[in-house]
Motif scaffolding. Structure first.
Motif, PDB file in Angstrom:
ATOM      1  N   ASP A 167       0.840  -1.197   0.000  1.00 21.74           N
ATOM      2  CA  ASP A 167       0.000   0.000   0.000  1.00 21.74           C
ATOM      3  C   ASP A 167       0.876   1.249   0.000  1.00 21.74           C
ATOM      4  O   ASP A 167       0.719   2.156  -0.829  1.00 21.74           O
ATOM      5  CB  ASP A 167      -0.911  -0.032   1.229  1.00 21.74           C
ATOM      6  N   THR A 170       3.026   1.626  -3.390  1.00 23.69           N
ATOM      7  CA  THR A 170       2.286   2.081  -4.562  1.00 23.69           C
ATOM      8  C   THR A 170       1.870   3.541  -4.423  1.00 23.69           C
ATOM      9  O   THR A 170       1.900   4.307  -5.392  1.00 23.69           O
ATOM     10  CB  THR A 170       1.042   1.209  -4.797  1.00 23.69           C
ATOM     11  N   ARG A 171       1.501   3.929  -3.221  1.00 15.62           N
ATOM     12  CA  ARG A 171       1.143   5.334  -2.992  1.00 15.62           C
ATOM     13  C   ARG A 171       2.355   6.244  -3.218  1.00 15.62           C
ATOM     14  O   ARG A 171       2.219   7.358  -3.740  1.00 15.62           O
ATOM     15  CB  ARG A 171       0.595   5.519  -1.581  1.00 15.62           C
ATOM     16  N   ILE A 174       2.745   6.874  -6.904  1.00 16.20           N
ATOM     17  CA  ILE A 174       1.728   7.789  -7.413  1.00 16.20           C
ATOM     18  C   ILE A 174       2.024   9.221  -6.981  1.00 16.20           C
ATOM     19  O   ILE A 174       1.895  10.158  -7.786  1.00 16.20           O
ATOM     20  CB  ILE A 174       0.329   7.351  -6.931  1.00 16.20           C
ATOM     21  N   ARG A 175       2.439   9.406  -5.741  1.00 22.40           N
ATOM     22  CA  ARG A 175       2.759  10.764  -5.284  1.00 22.40           C
ATOM     23  C   ARG A 175       3.929  11.341  -6.074  1.00 22.40           C
ATOM     24  O   ARG A 175       3.939  12.530  -6.400  1.00 22.40           O
ATOM     25  CB  ARG A 175       3.062  10.748  -3.785  1.00 22.40           C
ATOM     26  N   ALA A 219      -2.599   0.326  -6.554  1.00 19.45           N
ATOM     27  CA  ALA A 219      -3.155   1.594  -6.102  1.00 19.45           C
ATOM     28  C   ALA A 219      -3.599   2.399  -7.308  1.00 19.45           C
ATOM     29  O   ALA A 219      -3.060   2.249  -8.411  1.00 19.45           O
ATOM     30  CB  ALA A 219      -2.123   2.383  -5.291  1.00 19.45           C
ATOM     31  N   TYR A 221      -4.966   6.409  -8.517  1.00 22.09           N
ATOM     32  CA  TYR A 221      -5.256   7.812  -8.220  1.00 22.09           C
ATOM     33  C   TYR A 221      -6.526   8.216  -8.937  1.00 22.09           C
ATOM     34  O   TYR A 221      -6.623   8.095 -10.155  1.00 22.09           O
ATOM     35  CB  TYR A 221      -4.102   8.721  -8.652  1.00 22.09           C
ATOM     36  N   GLN A 227      -7.897  11.562  -4.758  1.00 26.37           N
ATOM     37  CA  GLN A 227      -7.540  10.610  -3.704  1.00 26.37           C
ATOM     38  C   GLN A 227      -6.793   9.427  -4.308  1.00 26.37           C
ATOM     39  O   GLN A 227      -6.959   9.089  -5.471  1.00 26.37           O
ATOM     40  CB  GLN A 227      -8.772  10.098  -2.960  1.00 26.37           C
ATOM     41  N   ILE A 228      -5.974   8.781  -3.460  1.00 26.63           N
ATOM     42  CA  ILE A 228      -5.281   7.547  -3.846  1.00 26.63           C
ATOM     43  C   ILE A 228      -5.935   6.395  -3.094  1.00 26.63           C
ATOM     44  O   ILE A 228      -6.097   6.464  -1.868  1.00 26.63           O
ATOM     45  CB  ILE A 228      -3.787   7.621  -3.499  1.00 26.63           C
ATOM     46  N   GLU A 229      -6.274   5.372  -3.806  1.00 28.57           N
ATOM     47  CA  GLU A 229      -6.898   4.191  -3.194  1.00 28.57           C
ATOM     48  C   GLU A 229      -6.064   2.948  -3.492  1.00 28.57           C
ATOM     49  O   GLU A 229      -5.559   2.790  -4.594  1.00 28.57           O
ATOM     50  CB  GLU A 229      -8.311   4.010  -3.763  1.00 28.57           C
ATOM     51  N   TYR A 230      -5.926   2.121  -2.484  1.00 26.88           N
ATOM     52  CA  TYR A 230      -5.176   0.866  -2.638  1.00 26.88           C
ATOM     53  C   TYR A 230      -6.125  -0.306  -2.502  1.00 26.88           C
ATOM     54  O   TYR A 230      -6.996  -0.330  -1.630  1.00 26.88           O
ATOM     55  CB  TYR A 230      -4.059   0.763  -1.589  1.00 26.88           C
TER      56      TYR A 230
END
Length: 233
Positions: A167, A170-171, A174-175, A219, A221, A227-230
């Protein structure tokens, strides 16, 4: 045509290979004709024939004939057939338009936007490398980079301890991609119609040495909700 007639209630006999069969009703004779058990040349007999057998084609079985089909019914069937033809025509037109649309060559503007997206994706990976990615990572790849969609793949050297690790990893990707997007002067909410996705896997060997891949989730976006979702596998 018919030169003899009889009532529906009369008993009928018909010739078979072994002799004759019956008695049956006139409606049963019609059913045998439809099934192909007998033909219009098959000889039949009814008590009104005396000693003569006659082929079915020369006999009036006495069955009632329906009145002519109303013109309104015929018109409705014509309209229904026309509507079906119209629906199929519209469907075919949509299919052709879709095929042409998806095979249209990219415009210079689209090509430039896609090239910029690839640069952003490459800079994302370069930034992660410079920051020193997780020791569990074996590699990170660009699966797709377009003006409206980015996909990355994290390959693990060994399994993460928990899904929380995947989690967080992957976040982090994306960030980093979002940061590079904004650095390039693009607003994620206006640009990433399909968002950014990061997938994870680990390549291992099965009992026979066949490469296997373990999925640790992905994950996503969401540019609409920012928002970011996993999601676990």
């Amino acid at each position: 045509m018919a030169n003899s007639s009889a009532s529906l209630d009369d008993h009928w006999y018909y010739v078979t290979d072994s002799g004759h069969a019956g008695p049956v009703t006139a409606m049963a004779i019609q059913a045998l004709l439809r099934k192909g058990v007998i033909t219009k040349g098959t000889l039949v007999w009814n008590s009104s024939f005396g000693q003569s057998w006659k082929p079915i084609r020369d006999v009036d079985l006495g069955l009632p004939k329906p009145p002519p089909v109303p013109k309104s019914v015929k018109a409705i069937r014509v309209v229904e057939g026309f509507e079906r033809a119209i629906r199929w025509s519209i469907f075919l037109v949509i299919c052709v338009v879709a095929a042409v649309w998806f095979n249209l060559p990219a415009t210079p503007e689209q090509k430039a936007a896609d090239a910029k997206a690839m640069t952003i994706a490459q800079n994302t990976i370069s930034g992660l490398r410079q920051a020193g990615w997780q020791p569990a990572w074996d590699a990170i790849e660009i699966k797709e980079a377009r003006r409206d969609r980015y996909e990355f793949l994290i390959r693990y050297r060994y399994s993460p301890n928990t899904y929380d690790t995947a989690d967080a990893d992957t976040r982090a990707v994306i960030r980093a991609a979002l940061a590079e997007t904004m650095k390039a002067g693009l607003a994620p909410k206006d640009t990433l119609a399909n968002g950014i996705m990061v997938f994870t896997e680990q390549k291992v060997a099965g009992e026979t040495g066949t490469p296997l891949y373990r999925d640790f989730g992905h994950a996503f976006y969401n540019p609409v909700r920012d928002q970011i979702e996993y999601k676990q596998p």
